[in-house]
Enzyme design. Sequence first.
Site, mmCIF file in Angstrom:
data_model
loop_
_atom_site.group_PDB
_atom_site.id
_atom_site.type_symbol
_atom_site.label_atom_id
_atom_site.label_comp_id
_atom_site.label_asym_id
_atom_site.label_seq_id
_atom_site.Cartn_x
_atom_site.Cartn_y
_atom_site.Cartn_z
ATOM 1 N N LYS A 54 -14.389 -15.973 24.870
ATOM 2 C CA LYS A 54 -14.396 -17.404 25.172
ATOM 3 C C LYS A 54 -12.989 -17.974 25.046
ATOM 4 O O LYS A 54 -12.526 -18.722 25.893
ATOM 5 C CB LYS A 54 -15.353 -18.144 24.227
ATOM 6 C CG LYS A 54 -16.817 -17.949 24.590
ATOM 7 C CD LYS A 54 -17.753 -18.447 23.513
ATOM 8 C CE LYS A 54 -19.198 -18.099 23.887
ATOM 9 N NZ LYS A 54 -20.143 -18.270 22.793
ATOM 10 N N GLN A 98 -20.842 -20.881 17.056
ATOM 11 C CA GLN A 98 -21.411 -19.604 17.493
ATOM 12 C C GLN A 98 -22.675 -19.284 16.681
ATOM 13 O O GLN A 98 -22.642 -19.273 15.451
ATOM 14 C CB GLN A 98 -20.362 -18.490 17.320
ATOM 15 C CG GLN A 98 -20.774 -17.153 17.850
ATOM 16 C CD GLN A 98 -20.920 -17.117 19.374
ATOM 17 O OE1 GLN A 98 -20.095 -17.649 20.107
ATOM 18 N NE2 GLN A 98 -21.991 -16.500 19.849
ATOM 19 N N ASP A 121 -22.586 -26.764 24.354
ATOM 20 C CA ASP A 121 -23.703 -25.813 24.445
ATOM 21 C C ASP A 121 -24.975 -26.528 24.903
ATOM 22 O O ASP A 121 -25.944 -25.873 25.292
ATOM 23 C CB ASP A 121 -23.957 -25.183 23.067
ATOM 24 C CG ASP A 121 -23.545 -23.719 23.022
ATOM 25 O OD1 ASP A 121 -23.372 -23.122 24.100
ATOM 26 O OD2 ASP A 121 -23.405 -23.196 21.906
#
Length: 297
Positions: A54, A98, A121
């Site tokens: 990422k 995460q 997200d």
Amino acid sequence: MTAKIIDGKAFAANVRARVAEHVARLNEVNGVTPGLAVVLVGEDPASEVYVRNKGKQTVAVGMNSYEHRLPAETTQAQLLELIDRLNADNDVHGILVQLPLPAHLDEALVINAIAPQKDVDGFHISNAGKLATGQKAMVPCTPLGCLMMLREMFGSLSGKNAVVVGRSNIVGKPMAQLLLRDSCTVTIAHSRTQDLGAVCRTADILVVAVGQPELIKGEHIKEGAVVIDVGMNRLTTEDGKAKLVGDVDFASARDRAGAITPVPGGVGPMTIACLLANTLTAACRIHGLSEPGDLTP
Ligand code: NDP
């Protein structure tokens, strides 16, 4: 019929190129450089790889990447304090924690502490609610990537029969919401669904996100259907090698489907590309600038 293989890598490269163009323009015209903060707690090896990828891809499209690596014993209060700081940081437009978090941390509490406009997200309860009620939301990256590929292939999805297998908050439910928003007739199947094969065979569009290696076989697929395999299951072969397989049995499915995403190289690359797209969208919204219409649902 031998299915067309949907090249997720190529789709993702195209999305990243478009993101990079928007970022360059945003920087030149408005002096804004989107910034993505990724928070990793603990040392899960798979998460380490994702976070590194990422970070690299964020920088490659011209955005700023901020990595925060915290020890596994980080307390809830310490993590929330970091999120507060990132929420208040004007250089940070997207925040991603995460998952999974170590067991002593409350994932829902942590995710809902992220400012909704920076929740790239799309897992915050307010973004889930907005998506479900047809308002402008941050949309979870994996379903967004699937939708982009489907739109590119079909043009309009209106009137298609779509079956989503899996009802998780991060893939199945938002995927179903997006397909409904595009006027598909949507069925959501799950572990209690009776005669899963018969349900799947009604699908013009079949999205599978169950986390069960090769659960869906060719015989479950309507001739010519488009199959999106979200699954990522890490198996070890008899000779001890690591192998990644999807939730769809690719070998039998490709004889029935009209088009299918492979694993790897299908949905996976699109997920990170959509994270970058979401970070760009968040930056535009936060600064009150027009958003990249080609990268939002
Ligand atoms: P979850 O475990 O959260 O949800 C799985 C869903 O599948 C549940 O709704 C469950 O039903 C359903 N299910 C499980 N077994 C069956 C079965 N035998 N028949 C029908 N339905 C079943 O998984 P996620 O949604 O988080 O992830 C799904 C898959 O997608 C995983 O392989 C994951 O690794 C992958 N993934 C890939 C991403 C990518 O970027 N490519 C991103 C995110 C996930 P019930 O609710 O009844 O228990």
